[in-house]
Write a protein that holds these residues in place. Structure first.
Motif, PDB file in Angstrom:
ATOM      1  N   ILE A 163       4.010 -75.393  52.194  1.00 27.33           N
ATOM      2  CA  ILE A 163       3.781 -76.756  52.422  1.00 27.33           C
ATOM      3  C   ILE A 163       5.054 -77.152  53.255  1.00 27.33           C
ATOM      4  CG2 ILE A 163       2.465 -77.384  50.335  1.00 27.33           C
ATOM      5  CD1 ILE A 163       5.173 -78.388  49.257  1.00 27.33           C
ATOM      6  N   GLY A 164       4.788 -77.994  53.992  1.00 30.98           N
ATOM      7  CA  GLY A 164       5.766 -78.428  55.238  1.00 30.98           C
ATOM      8  C   GLY A 164       6.949 -79.221  54.476  1.00 30.98           C
ATOM      9  N   LYS A 165       7.999 -78.818  55.032  1.00 28.12           N
ATOM     10  CA  LYS A 165       9.568 -79.470  54.595  1.00 28.12           C
ATOM     11  C   LYS A 165       9.327 -80.968  54.499  1.00 28.12           C
ATOM     12  CE  LYS A 165      12.000 -77.480  57.729  1.00 28.12           C
ATOM     13  NZ  LYS A 165      13.025 -76.923  58.601  1.00 28.12           N
ATOM     14  N   GLY A 166       8.476 -81.511  55.200  1.00 23.69           N
ATOM     15  CA  GLY A 166       8.653 -83.299  55.019  1.00 23.69           C
ATOM     16  C   GLY A 166       7.965 -83.642  53.826  1.00 23.69           C
ATOM     17  N   THR A 167       6.934 -82.897  53.666  1.00 26.35           N
ATOM     18  CA  THR A 167       6.144 -83.124  52.583  1.00 26.35           C
ATOM     19  C   THR A 167       6.853 -82.900  51.224  1.00 26.35           C
ATOM     20  OG1 THR A 167       3.983 -82.873  53.676  1.00 26.35           O
ATOM     21  CG2 THR A 167       3.801 -82.656  51.108  1.00 26.35           C
ATOM     22  N   LEU A 168       7.407 -81.580  50.997  1.00 28.55           N
ATOM     23  CA  LEU A 168       8.197 -81.423  50.161  1.00 28.55           C
ATOM     24  C   LEU A 168       9.348 -82.069  49.858  1.00 28.55           C
ATOM     25  CD1 LEU A 168       8.666 -79.338  47.717  1.00 28.55           C
ATOM     26  CD2 LEU A 168       9.957 -77.770  49.252  1.00 28.55           C
ATOM     27  N   SER A 169      10.001 -82.596  50.688  1.00 29.04           N
ATOM     28  CA  SER A 169      11.265 -83.588  50.800  1.00 29.04           C
ATOM     29  C   SER A 169      10.856 -84.706  50.054  1.00 29.04           C
ATOM     30  CB  SER A 169      11.594 -83.721  52.105  1.00 29.04           C
ATOM     31  OG  SER A 169      12.930 -84.241  52.093  1.00 29.04           O
ATOM     32  N   ARG A 170       9.697 -85.350  50.332  1.00 32.96           N
ATOM     33  CA  ARG A 170       9.200 -86.585  49.791  1.00 32.96           C
ATOM     34  C   ARG A 170       9.044 -86.348  48.110  1.00 32.96           C
ATOM     35  NH1 ARG A 170       6.661 -86.988  54.613  1.00 32.96           N
ATOM     36  NH2 ARG A 170       4.555 -85.871  53.936  1.00 32.96           N
ATOM     37  N   GLN A 171       8.342 -85.224  47.699  1.00 34.45           N
ATOM     38  CA  GLN A 171       8.047 -85.059  46.397  1.00 34.45           C
ATOM     39  C   GLN A 171       9.449 -84.567  45.624  1.00 34.45           C
ATOM     40  OE1 GLN A 171       5.363 -81.509  47.023  1.00 34.45           O
ATOM     41  NE2 GLN A 171       3.571 -82.729  47.197  1.00 34.45           N
ATOM     42  N   ILE A 172      10.321 -84.120  46.517  1.00 37.26           N
ATOM     43  CA  ILE A 172      11.497 -83.711  45.663  1.00 37.26           C
ATOM     44  C   ILE A 172      12.308 -85.016  45.581  1.00 37.26           C
ATOM     45  CG2 ILE A 172      13.858 -82.786  45.954  1.00 37.26           C
ATOM     46  CD1 ILE A 172      11.590 -80.808  45.108  1.00 37.26           C
ATOM     47  N   ARG A 173      12.243 -85.872  46.409  1.00 36.33           N
ATOM     48  CA  ARG A 173      12.962 -87.258  46.242  1.00 36.33           C
ATOM     49  C   ARG A 173      12.208 -87.905  45.084  1.00 36.33           C
ATOM     50  NH1 ARG A 173      13.122 -87.464  51.838  1.00 36.33           N
ATOM     51  NH2 ARG A 173      11.398 -88.780  52.225  1.00 36.33           N
ATOM     52  N   LEU A 232      14.613 -85.628  37.198  1.00 27.32           N
ATOM     53  CA  LEU A 232      14.200 -84.377  36.717  1.00 27.32           C
ATOM     54  C   LEU A 232      14.722 -83.232  37.781  1.00 27.32           C
ATOM     55  CD1 LEU A 232      10.423 -85.354  36.261  1.00 27.32           C
ATOM     56  CD2 LEU A 232      12.308 -84.971  34.615  1.00 27.32           C
ATOM     57  N   VAL A 233      15.222 -83.670  38.950  1.00 26.24           N
ATOM     58  CA  VAL A 233      15.643 -82.602  39.958  1.00 26.24           C
ATOM     59  C   VAL A 233      17.074 -83.247  40.374  1.00 26.24           C
ATOM     60  CG1 VAL A 233      15.081 -81.551  42.425  1.00 26.24           C
ATOM     61  CG2 VAL A 233      13.413 -81.709  40.320  1.00 26.24           C
ATOM     62  N   SER A 234      17.888 -82.181  41.110  1.00 31.87           N
ATOM     63  CA  SER A 234      19.124 -82.544  41.653  1.00 31.87           C
ATOM     64  C   SER A 234      19.248 -81.665  42.788  1.00 31.87           C
ATOM     65  CB  SER A 234      20.190 -82.513  40.593  1.00 31.87           C
ATOM     66  OG  SER A 234      20.586 -81.043  40.305  1.00 31.87           O
ATOM     67  N   ARG A 235      20.129 -82.170  43.576  1.00 29.67           N
ATOM     68  CA  ARG A 235      20.749 -81.468  44.628  1.00 29.67           C
ATOM     69  C   ARG A 235      21.847 -81.224  44.997  1.00 29.67           C
ATOM     70  NH1 ARG A 235      16.754 -82.836  49.624  1.00 29.67           N
ATOM     71  NH2 ARG A 235      15.272 -84.159  48.875  1.00 29.67           N
ATOM     72  N   LEU A 270      18.257 -76.776  45.406  1.00 33.00           N
ATOM     73  CA  LEU A 270      17.567 -77.771  44.396  1.00 33.00           C
ATOM     74  C   LEU A 270      17.571 -77.243  43.094  1.00 33.00           C
ATOM     75  CD1 LEU A 270      14.435 -78.514  46.683  1.00 33.00           C
ATOM     76  CD2 LEU A 270      16.367 -80.016  46.326  1.00 33.00           C
ATOM     77  N   SER A 271      17.777 -77.837  41.861  1.00 28.47           N
ATOM     78  CA  SER A 271      17.625 -77.501  40.769  1.00 28.47           C
ATOM     79  C   SER A 271      17.065 -78.437  39.688  1.00 28.47           C
ATOM     80  CB  SER A 271      18.991 -76.853  40.352  1.00 28.47           C
ATOM     81  OG  SER A 271      19.995 -77.902  40.177  1.00 28.47           O
ATOM     82  N   LEU A 272      16.560 -78.006  38.628  1.00 24.00           N
ATOM     83  CA  LEU A 272      16.117 -78.910  37.523  1.00 24.00           C
ATOM     84  C   LEU A 272      17.474 -79.359  36.866  1.00 24.00           C
ATOM     85  CD1 LEU A 272      13.235 -77.248  35.701  1.00 24.00           C
ATOM     86  CD2 LEU A 272      13.020 -78.843  37.504  1.00 24.00           C
ATOM     87  N   THR A 273      17.251 -80.571  36.461  1.00 20.50           N
ATOM     88  CA  THR A 273      18.420 -81.384  35.763  1.00 20.50           C
ATOM     89  C   THR A 273      18.257 -80.816  34.235  1.00 20.50           C
ATOM     90  OG1 THR A 273      17.249 -83.171  35.170  1.00 20.50           O
ATOM     91  CG2 THR A 273      18.508 -83.315  37.088  1.00 20.50           C
ATOM     92  N   GLU A 274      19.345 -81.075  33.654  1.00 21.48           N
ATOM     93  CA  GLU A 274      18.951 -80.681  31.989  1.00 21.48           C
ATOM     94  C   GLU A 274      17.865 -81.237  31.187  1.00 21.48           C
ATOM     95  OE1 GLU A 274      22.578 -80.728  29.544  1.00 21.48           O
ATOM     96  OE2 GLU A 274      23.780 -80.032  31.022  1.00 21.48           O
ATOM     97  N   GLU A 275      17.739 -82.635  31.894  1.00 17.42           N
ATOM     98  CA  GLU A 275      16.584 -83.379  31.411  1.00 17.42           C
ATOM     99  C   GLU A 275      15.122 -82.803  31.865  1.00 17.42           C
ATOM    100  OE1 GLU A 275      14.464 -86.404  29.227  1.00 17.42           O
ATOM    101  OE2 GLU A 275      16.277 -85.391  29.000  1.00 17.42           O
TER     102      GLU A 275
END
Length: 145
Positions: free
Chosen positions: A65-75, A82-85, A97-102
């Motif tokens: 998938i495109g970086k733009g699409t993925l970036s929106r989903q990650i935000r 759920l995710v941290s940078r 990118l990684s999952l947070t403990e939660e």
């Protein structure tokens, strides 16, 4: 009618049924992770859980998938906690990118429920058939462009 063509139609039919069920399950599993989680985000969380830490560009390439699409989903996943940078130690301009403990806790709980459902569906199958099914699904997925 060509026997191979009929077999391919049967494969297409079964894949359609599997994907339809998969979408329904994805909604359920996503809600188990977080009530505001989009169903397609479960796949992102799965890759992040497998990878521990991964760059957005590498994840986008793996998922196709495109970086733009993925970036929106990650935000959106970051907003849900759920995710941290974190800065990439090899390139400070990039982040990992990684999952947070939660995120790990919630994902693991939802995944356990999903795996239990799969176990129940396959419990009457001989172990060799389950192994062959996994191998063939992997082969199919690896061949998909």
């Amino acid at each position: 009618m060509d026997e191979h063509a009929e077999t391919l139609r049967a494969v297409e039919h079964e894949l359609t049924a599997l994907l339809r069920r998969g979408r329904a399950v994805s909604w359920e599993v996503a809600r188990e992770v977080h009530p505001n989680l989009e169903p397609n985000a479960y796949g992102l969380l799965l890759w992040l859980r497998r990878s521990d830490r991964i760059r957005l560009t590498d994840l986008a390439a793996r998922l196709g998938i495109g970086k733009g699409t993925l970036s929106r989903q990650i935000r959106a996943l970051e907003t849900l906690g759920l995710v941290s940078r974190t800065p990439d130690p090899s390139d400070r301009r990039a982040s990992q990118l990684s999952l947070t403990e939660e995120g790990q806790r919630r994902f693991d709980a939802a995944r356990a429920a999903r795996l239990e459902h799969i176990r129940r569906v396959l419990e009457t199958w001989p172990a060799a058939d389950v192994a062959e099914f996994a191998r063939l699904l992997g082969r199919f997925n690896d061949a998909w462009p």
